[in-house]
Design a protein around this motif. Structure first.
Motif, PDB file in Angstrom:
ATOM      1  N   MET A 190     -16.145  37.570 -12.554  1.00  0.00           N
ATOM      2  CA  MET A 190     -15.574  37.775 -13.868  1.00  0.00           C
ATOM      3  C   MET A 190     -14.943  39.177 -13.973  1.00  0.00           C
ATOM      4  SD  MET A 190     -15.124  36.372 -16.704  1.00  0.00           S
ATOM      5  CE  MET A 190     -14.978  36.588 -18.406  1.00  0.00           C
ATOM      6  N   ARG A 191     -15.607  40.165 -13.422  1.00  0.00           N
ATOM      7  CA  ARG A 191     -15.113  41.538 -13.478  1.00  0.00           C
ATOM      8  C   ARG A 191     -13.741  41.643 -12.792  1.00  0.00           C
ATOM      9  NH1 ARG A 191     -14.874  45.348 -16.691  1.00  0.00           N
ATOM     10  NH2 ARG A 191     -13.804  47.037 -15.697  1.00  0.00           N
ATOM     11  N   GLU A 192     -13.575  40.908 -11.728  1.00  0.00           N
ATOM     12  CA  GLU A 192     -12.315  40.922 -10.995  1.00  0.00           C
ATOM     13  C   GLU A 192     -11.167  40.419 -11.869  1.00  0.00           C
ATOM     14  OE1 GLU A 192     -10.745  38.396  -7.298  1.00  0.00           O
ATOM     15  OE2 GLU A 192     -12.581  39.533  -6.860  1.00  0.00           O
ATOM     16  N   ARG A 193     -11.405  39.379 -12.650  1.00  0.00           N
ATOM     17  CA  ARG A 193     -10.374  38.828 -13.548  1.00  0.00           C
ATOM     18  C   ARG A 193     -10.033  39.824 -14.649  1.00  0.00           C
ATOM     19  NH1 ARG A 193      -8.413  35.932 -10.180  1.00  0.00           N
ATOM     20  NH2 ARG A 193      -9.541  34.137  -9.498  1.00  0.00           N
ATOM     21  N   LEU A 194     -11.029  40.513 -15.182  1.00  0.00           N
ATOM     22  CA  LEU A 194     -10.792  41.524 -16.213  1.00  0.00           C
ATOM     23  C   LEU A 194      -9.954  42.672 -15.664  1.00  0.00           C
ATOM     24  CD1 LEU A 194     -14.228  41.683 -18.078  1.00  0.00           C
ATOM     25  CD2 LEU A 194     -12.061  40.798 -18.963  1.00  0.00           C
ATOM     26  N   ASP A 195     -10.220  43.067 -14.434  1.00  0.00           N
ATOM     27  CA  ASP A 195      -9.430  44.126 -13.802  1.00  0.00           C
ATOM     28  C   ASP A 195      -7.965  43.697 -13.637  1.00  0.00           C
ATOM     29  OD1 ASP A 195     -11.650  45.746 -13.664  1.00  0.00           O
ATOM     30  OD2 ASP A 195     -12.060  45.318 -11.538  1.00  0.00           O
ATOM     31  N   GLU A 196      -7.768  42.432 -13.277  1.00  0.00           N
ATOM     32  CA  GLU A 196      -6.414  41.910 -13.143  1.00  0.00           C
ATOM     33  C   GLU A 196      -5.686  41.933 -14.488  1.00  0.00           C
ATOM     34  OE1 GLU A 196      -6.635  38.001 -11.405  1.00  0.00           O
ATOM     35  OE2 GLU A 196      -7.283  38.769  -9.459  1.00  0.00           O
ATOM     36  N   VAL A 197      -6.406  41.540 -15.542  1.00  0.00           N
ATOM     37  CA  VAL A 197      -5.818  41.532 -16.880  1.00  0.00           C
ATOM     38  C   VAL A 197      -5.467  42.963 -17.302  1.00  0.00           C
ATOM     39  CG1 VAL A 197      -6.314  41.092 -19.334  1.00  0.00           C
ATOM     40  CG2 VAL A 197      -6.904  39.377 -17.614  1.00  0.00           C
ATOM     41  N   GLU A 198      -6.371  43.903 -17.036  1.00  0.00           N
ATOM     42  CA  GLU A 198      -6.112  45.302 -17.390  1.00  0.00           C
ATOM     43  C   GLU A 198      -4.918  45.850 -16.610  1.00  0.00           C
ATOM     44  OE1 GLU A 198      -9.489  47.945 -17.278  1.00  0.00           O
ATOM     45  OE2 GLU A 198     -10.743  46.440 -18.261  1.00  0.00           O
ATOM     46  N   ALA A 199      -4.813  45.505 -15.356  1.00  0.00           N
ATOM     47  CA  ALA A 199      -3.693  45.954 -14.537  1.00  0.00           C
ATOM     48  C   ALA A 199      -2.388  45.378 -15.080  1.00  0.00           C
ATOM     49  CB  ALA A 199      -3.905  45.539 -13.078  1.00  0.00           C
ATOM     50  N   ARG A 200      -2.423  44.118 -15.455  1.00  0.00           N
ATOM     51  CA  ARG A 200      -1.227  43.492 -16.015  1.00  0.00           C
ATOM     52  C   ARG A 200      -0.873  44.124 -17.360  1.00  0.00           C
ATOM     53  NH1 ARG A 200      -0.426  37.253 -15.695  1.00  0.00           N
ATOM     54  NH2 ARG A 200       0.130  37.879 -13.603  1.00  0.00           N
ATOM     55  N   LEU A 209      -1.456  47.183 -18.322  1.00  0.00           N
ATOM     56  CA  LEU A 209      -0.884  48.489 -18.037  1.00  0.00           C
ATOM     57  C   LEU A 209       0.586  48.350 -17.619  1.00  0.00           C
ATOM     58  CD1 LEU A 209      -1.256  51.543 -17.719  1.00  0.00           C
ATOM     59  CD2 LEU A 209      -2.046  51.116 -15.387  1.00  0.00           C
ATOM     60  N   LEU A 210       0.857  47.395 -16.780  1.00  0.00           N
ATOM     61  CA  LEU A 210       2.220  47.151 -16.314  1.00  0.00           C
ATOM     62  C   LEU A 210       3.133  46.750 -17.473  1.00  0.00           C
ATOM     63  CD1 LEU A 210       3.868  47.041 -13.672  1.00  0.00           C
ATOM     64  CD2 LEU A 210       3.369  44.609 -13.580  1.00  0.00           C
ATOM     65  N   VAL A 211       2.653  45.870 -18.344  1.00  0.00           N
ATOM     66  CA  VAL A 211       3.458  45.413 -19.476  1.00  0.00           C
ATOM     67  C   VAL A 211       3.655  46.550 -20.476  1.00  0.00           C
ATOM     68  CG1 VAL A 211       3.507  43.807 -21.436  1.00  0.00           C
ATOM     69  CG2 VAL A 211       2.850  42.981 -19.172  1.00  0.00           C
ATOM     70  N   ARG A 212       2.639  47.382 -20.677  1.00  0.00           N
ATOM     71  CA  ARG A 212       2.786  48.553 -21.562  1.00  0.00           C
ATOM     72  C   ARG A 212       3.875  49.487 -21.040  1.00  0.00           C
ATOM     73  NH1 ARG A 212      -3.177  49.031 -22.021  1.00  0.00           N
ATOM     74  NH2 ARG A 212      -3.674  48.099 -24.021  1.00  0.00           N
ATOM     75  N   GLU A 213       3.868  49.746 -19.728  1.00  0.00           N
ATOM     76  CA  GLU A 213       4.884  50.607 -19.131  1.00  0.00           C
ATOM     77  C   GLU A 213       6.278  49.999 -19.297  1.00  0.00           C
ATOM     78  OE1 GLU A 213       3.658  51.150 -15.085  1.00  0.00           O
ATOM     79  OE2 GLU A 213       2.023  52.513 -15.622  1.00  0.00           O
TER      80      GLU A 213
END
Length: 140
Positions: free
Chosen positions: A1-11, A13-17
């Motif tokens: 589950m933690r891995e999926r949350l990290d992916e969402v956070e990375a995405r 961050l990318l969308v915010r940029e």
């Protein structure tokens, strides 16, 4: 589950940029648009002022040229002895198919009718030379 949350956070961050870059582009484009609109407004006022001055002096201002005509005039201006319709088409890279040539010939004839071009010999078009005593001749 933690891995999926990290992916969402990375995405995220990318969308915010990406969103921030788009906001900056929009700000730049908004400035450019405002500048272009300001220039258009000034040109509109200039045109209106010139028309008013011409009317006050009893001068009929020339009608503006439709799109494509300035390019034709520029091509003919470069040629010393004038050009034929097919030559204008080649100079403007329009193609030399009959429909292009005939369309260009019609525009050239309209420019002759308006006194901007002359047709020194059938099918050959050149810029009208100002006659002595006209404002165009005196401005040189």
């Amino acid at each position: 589950m933690r891995e999926r949350l990290d992916e969402v956070e990375a995405r995220q961050l990318l969308v915010r940029e990406t969103a921030e870059q788009l906001r900056e582009q929009i700000a730049r484009l908004t400035e450019q648009l405002a500048a272009a609109e300001g220039t258009l407004k000034r040109l509109e006022i200039t045109r209106e002022t010139l028309a008013e001055l011409a009317a006050e002096n009893g001068i009929q201002p020339p009608e503006p040229l439709p799109p494509g005509y300035r390019e034709i005039l520029a091509a003919i201006e470069k040629a010393e002895d004038g050009l034929r319709a097919k030559d204008v088409c080649q100079a403007l890279r329009l193609g030399t198919e009959p429909k292009r040539t005939e369309s260009t010939r019609a525009k050239l004839k309209r420019l002759v009718t308006r006194g901007i071009l002359t047709e020194p010999e059938p099918g050959q078009f050149a810029l009208t030379k100002p006659t002595p005593g006209t404002p165009e001749a005196n401005s040189s």
